[in-house]
Write a protein that holds these residues in place. Structure first.
Motif, PDB file in Angstrom:
ATOM      1  N   LYS A  82       0.822  -1.199   0.000  1.00 64.98           N
ATOM      2  CA  LYS A  82       0.000   0.000   0.000  1.00 64.98           C
ATOM      3  C   LYS A  82       0.864   1.261   0.000  1.00 64.98           C
ATOM      4  N   ALA A  83       0.308   2.332  -0.560  1.00 62.28           N
ATOM      5  CA  ALA A  83       0.959   3.634  -0.463  1.00 62.28           C
ATOM      6  C   ALA A  83       0.914   4.122   0.976  1.00 62.28           C
ATOM      7  N   THR A  84       1.770   5.100   1.287  1.00 63.42           N
ATOM      8  CA  THR A  84       1.735   5.692   2.623  1.00 63.42           C
ATOM      9  C   THR A  84       0.420   6.465   2.782  1.00 63.42           C
ATOM     10  N   PRO A  85      -0.007   6.727   4.022  1.00 60.26           N
ATOM     11  CA  PRO A  85      -1.232   7.515   4.210  1.00 60.26           C
ATOM     12  C   PRO A  85      -1.178   8.858   3.501  1.00 60.26           C
ATOM     13  N   GLU A  86      -0.004   9.481   3.484  1.00 59.77           N
ATOM     14  CA  GLU A  86       0.128  10.776   2.815  1.00 59.77           C
ATOM     15  C   GLU A  86      -0.030  10.624   1.306  1.00 59.77           C
ATOM     16  N   GLU A  87       0.552   9.551   0.741  1.00 61.27           N
ATOM     17  CA  GLU A  87       0.405   9.304  -0.693  1.00 61.27           C
ATOM     18  C   GLU A  87      -1.045   8.953  -1.049  1.00 61.27           C
ATOM     19  N   ALA A  88      -1.683   8.178  -0.202  1.00 65.29           N
ATOM     20  CA  ALA A  88      -3.060   7.776  -0.470  1.00 65.29           C
ATOM     21  C   ALA A  88      -4.016   8.962  -0.410  1.00 65.29           C
ATOM     22  N   ALA A  89      -3.707   9.932   0.438  1.00 66.18           N
ATOM     23  CA  ALA A  89      -4.597  11.083   0.601  1.00 66.18           C
ATOM     24  C   ALA A  89      -4.376  12.155  -0.455  1.00 66.18           C
ATOM     25  N   TRP A  90      -3.295  12.050  -1.215  1.00 64.68           N
ATOM     26  CA  TRP A  90      -2.964  13.085  -2.198  1.00 64.68           C
ATOM     27  C   TRP A  90      -3.982  13.076  -3.337  1.00 64.68           C
ATOM     28  N   ARG A  91      -4.234  14.254  -3.879  1.00 67.97           N
ATOM     29  CA  ARG A  91      -5.104  14.366  -5.060  1.00 67.97           C
ATOM     30  C   ARG A  91      -4.216  14.369  -6.302  1.00 67.97           C
ATOM     31  N   TYR A  92      -4.439  13.401  -7.182  1.00 66.16           N
ATOM     32  CA  TYR A  92      -3.567  13.190  -8.321  1.00 66.16           C
ATOM     33  C   TYR A  92      -4.202  13.702  -9.618  1.00 66.16           C
ATOM     34  N   PRO A  93      -3.371  14.048 -10.600  1.00 67.45           N
ATOM     35  CA  PRO A  93      -3.902  14.348 -11.929  1.00 67.45           C
ATOM     36  C   PRO A  93      -4.689  13.141 -12.440  1.00 67.45           C
ATOM     37  N   GLY A  94      -5.862  13.376 -12.941  1.00 63.83           N
ATOM     38  CA  GLY A  94      -6.726  12.291 -13.388  1.00 63.83           C
ATOM     39  C   GLY A  94      -7.893  12.046 -12.456  1.00 63.83           C
ATOM     40  N   ASP A  95      -7.737  12.389 -11.161  1.00 61.73           N
ATOM     41  CA  ASP A  95      -8.864  12.258 -10.230  1.00 61.73           C
ATOM     42  C   ASP A  95     -10.044  13.119 -10.668  1.00 61.73           C
ATOM     43  N   ASP A  96      -9.721  14.229 -11.330  1.00 65.82           N
ATOM     44  CA  ASP A  96     -10.793  15.134 -11.751  1.00 65.82           C
ATOM     45  C   ASP A  96     -11.725  14.500 -12.775  1.00 65.82           C
ATOM     46  N   LEU A  97     -11.240  13.505 -13.523  1.00 65.09           N
ATOM     47  CA  LEU A  97     -12.079  12.843 -14.511  1.00 65.09           C
ATOM     48  C   LEU A  97     -13.226  12.086 -13.842  1.00 65.09           C
ATOM     49  N   ILE A  98     -12.954  11.513 -12.686  1.00 62.28           N
ATOM     50  CA  ILE A  98     -13.995  10.801 -11.942  1.00 62.28           C
ATOM     51  C   ILE A  98     -14.896  11.790 -11.218  1.00 62.28           C
ATOM     52  N   ASP A  99     -14.289  12.776 -10.570  1.00 68.89           N
ATOM     53  CA  ASP A  99     -15.069  13.706  -9.750  1.00 68.89           C
ATOM     54  C   ASP A  99     -15.940  14.636 -10.589  1.00 68.89           C
ATOM     55  N   ALA A 100     -15.655  14.735 -11.890  1.00 68.49           N
ATOM     56  CA  ALA A 100     -16.486  15.576 -12.748  1.00 68.49           C
ATOM     57  C   ALA A 100     -17.898  15.026 -12.889  1.00 68.49           C
ATOM     58  N   ASN A 101     -18.047  13.700 -12.812  1.00 63.86           N
ATOM     59  CA  ASN A 101     -19.351  13.066 -13.045  1.00 63.86           C
ATOM     60  C   ASN A 101     -19.928  12.332 -11.845  1.00 63.86           C
ATOM     61  N   TYR A 102     -19.128  12.183 -10.758  1.00 62.76           N
ATOM     62  CA  TYR A 102     -19.575  11.374  -9.632  1.00 62.76           C
ATOM     63  C   TYR A 102     -19.241  12.063  -8.309  1.00 62.76           C
ATOM     64  N   ALA A 103     -20.161  11.910  -7.360  1.00 60.14           N
ATOM     65  CA  ALA A 103     -19.971  12.518  -6.042  1.00 60.14           C
ATOM     66  C   ALA A 103     -19.347  11.542  -5.051  1.00 60.14           C
ATOM     67  N   ASN A 104     -19.191  10.272  -5.441  1.00 61.67           N
ATOM     68  CA  ASN A 104     -18.686   9.259  -4.507  1.00 61.67           C
ATOM     69  C   ASN A 104     -17.335   8.707  -4.937  1.00 61.67           C
ATOM     70  N   GLY A 105     -16.484   9.556  -5.523  1.00 59.35           N
ATOM     71  CA  GLY A 105     -15.168   9.114  -5.968  1.00 59.35           C
ATOM     72  C   GLY A 105     -14.397   8.442  -4.856  1.00 59.35           C
ATOM     73  N   TYR A 106     -13.783   7.292  -5.183  1.00 62.43           N
ATOM     74  CA  TYR A 106     -13.075   6.481  -4.186  1.00 62.43           C
ATOM     75  C   TYR A 106     -11.740   6.050  -4.790  1.00 62.43           C
ATOM     76  N   SER A 107     -10.663   6.144  -4.004  1.00 54.72           N
ATOM     77  CA  SER A 107      -9.328   5.830  -4.502  1.00 54.72           C
ATOM     78  C   SER A 107      -8.739   4.606  -3.814  1.00 54.72           C
ATOM     79  N   SER A 108      -7.915   3.892  -4.550  1.00 56.19           N
ATOM     80  CA  SER A 108      -7.113   2.793  -4.026  1.00 56.19           C
ATOM     81  C   SER A 108      -5.708   2.981  -4.581  1.00 56.19           C
ATOM     82  N   THR A 109      -4.730   3.107  -3.697  1.00 61.33           N
ATOM     83  CA  THR A 109      -3.395   3.514  -4.127  1.00 61.33           C
ATOM     84  C   THR A 109      -2.328   2.583  -3.565  1.00 61.33           C
ATOM     85  N   TYR A 110      -1.478   2.095  -4.449  1.00 59.92           N
ATOM     86  CA  TYR A 110      -0.348   1.256  -4.078  1.00 59.92           C
ATOM     87  C   TYR A 110       0.920   1.954  -4.552  1.00 59.92           C
TER      88      TYR A 110
END
Length: 340
Positions: free
Chosen positions: A29-57
């Protein structure tokens, strides 16, 4: 009733689930800080959905960022595979991944991967589309039933019970001191309806099964880029069985047999031979033959050959518009390739 087999099967299932849970949730797993970061590309999901969920390794690789990036530039069923367990991909997911970890010239050109290209999972149409491609830095593939892929034959996938589903699968390279790289392997998904059943289904898909596959992918990629990946047993056997190693013939089958270059190169370099084709040691390769097809008396096709087909003909430039016209109208252009 003999309950022994049922108990044994239940115990096996529990062991498999426990192993998958431990591997996916407590390793890689990624560190808690890495998992909490907002990455380029997250906006593609959040543009159409209110329940965006991430899984980061994440993993740290003893290789420069560009070496990591160019390997991921080859990911896909139509390129070098998934870099995860091809056995699990093919047997359980029925996805046609065959991993080839060698860098290939045809996949490293400026136009080998461009936004809008299909990030292929299979050849039937289940697809993601490459969205963001930033050389040396990151790659984002994305799919959304609200904005399906453009390519004819492709479809935006969803699971039964979902009205809409979106996923972004992203690879970010963070260069570290000492020529190392922190690879961030990141999923973000959104779905509708946001029911308890769909939440559970997505957890199993993204965190449990997807987590195991993502973790394996990071492990395999790290081994490849640190020059520690071993060839698969099937590949070793085929080389020996068909390459003259199982029953020695005294005649090497490969130009580099017995050298470290051959032993450490697990799949062939497909375009390397362009530099000096082996056929040239016998005769020059043929790329133009005005004498074909044979048209004289006594040839097998003398009564029906179109002797003028290639007169004034050159290979046409490929056109997606013409390809679509052929598919929809089910006809070919008369005189296709002929001078107008």
């Amino acid at each position: 009733m003999n309950r022994g087999p049922v108990i044994a099967l239940g115990a096996l299932g529990a062991a498999v689930f426990g192993g998958m849970l431990a591997f996916s949730q407590f390793t890689g797993k990624a560190t808690p800080e890495e998992a909490a970061w907002r990455y380029p590309g997250d906006d593609l999901i959040d543009a159409n959905y209110a329940n965006g969920y991430s899984s980061t390794y994440a993993t740290t690789i003893d290789a420069p960022a560009y070496a990591v990036w160019r390997l991921f530039k080859q990911i896909g069923a139509d390129k070098s595979g998934s870099f995860s367990s091809e056995f699990l991909e093919r047997v359980f997911a029925r996805l046609p991944f065959f991993n080839s970890y060698e860098i290939q010239e045809e996949f490293q050109q400026p136009d080998s991967m461009m936004p809008g290209d299909i990030a292929a999972f299979d050849f039937h149409g289940m697809s993601m589309e490459w969205a963001d491609i930033v050389p040396g830095k990151y790659l984002v593939q994305w799919v959304d039933t609200k904005n399906p892929p453009m390519a004819p034959g492709s479809y935006a996938f969803r699971f039964p019970g979902m009205r809409h589903f979106a996923a972004a699968w992203c690879f970010y390279m963070v260069p570290l001191n000492g020529g190392r790289t922190r690879l961030i392997n990141h999923w973000r998904i959104g779905y509708e309806p946001a029911s308890a059943a769909m939440t559970a289904l997505n957890w199993v898909n993204i965190e449990l099964i997807g987590g195991c596959m993502t973790n394996l992918q990071n492990i395999y990629v790290k081994r490849v880029l640190e020059f520690r990946k071993k060839q698969q047993l099937t590949g070793r056997f085929m080389r020996k069985a068909l390459g003259g190693g199982l029953i020695p013939t005294g005649t090497p089958a490969g130009r580099y047999d017995g050298t470290p270059l051959f032993d450490d190169t697990y799949t062939q370099w497909f375009r390397y031979g362009r530099r000096s084709p082996a056929v040239a040691e016998i005769r020059p390769p043929v790329t133009d033959d005005p004498a074909w097809p044979p048209t004289g008396p006594g040839t097998p096709w003398a009564e029906e050959v179109d002797a003028d087909y290639f007169t004034g003909w050159t290979e046409p430039e490929f056109s997606w518009e013409e390809q679509i016209r052929q598919k929809t109208e089910r006809t070919y252009l008369p005189g296709w390739g002929k001078e107008e």
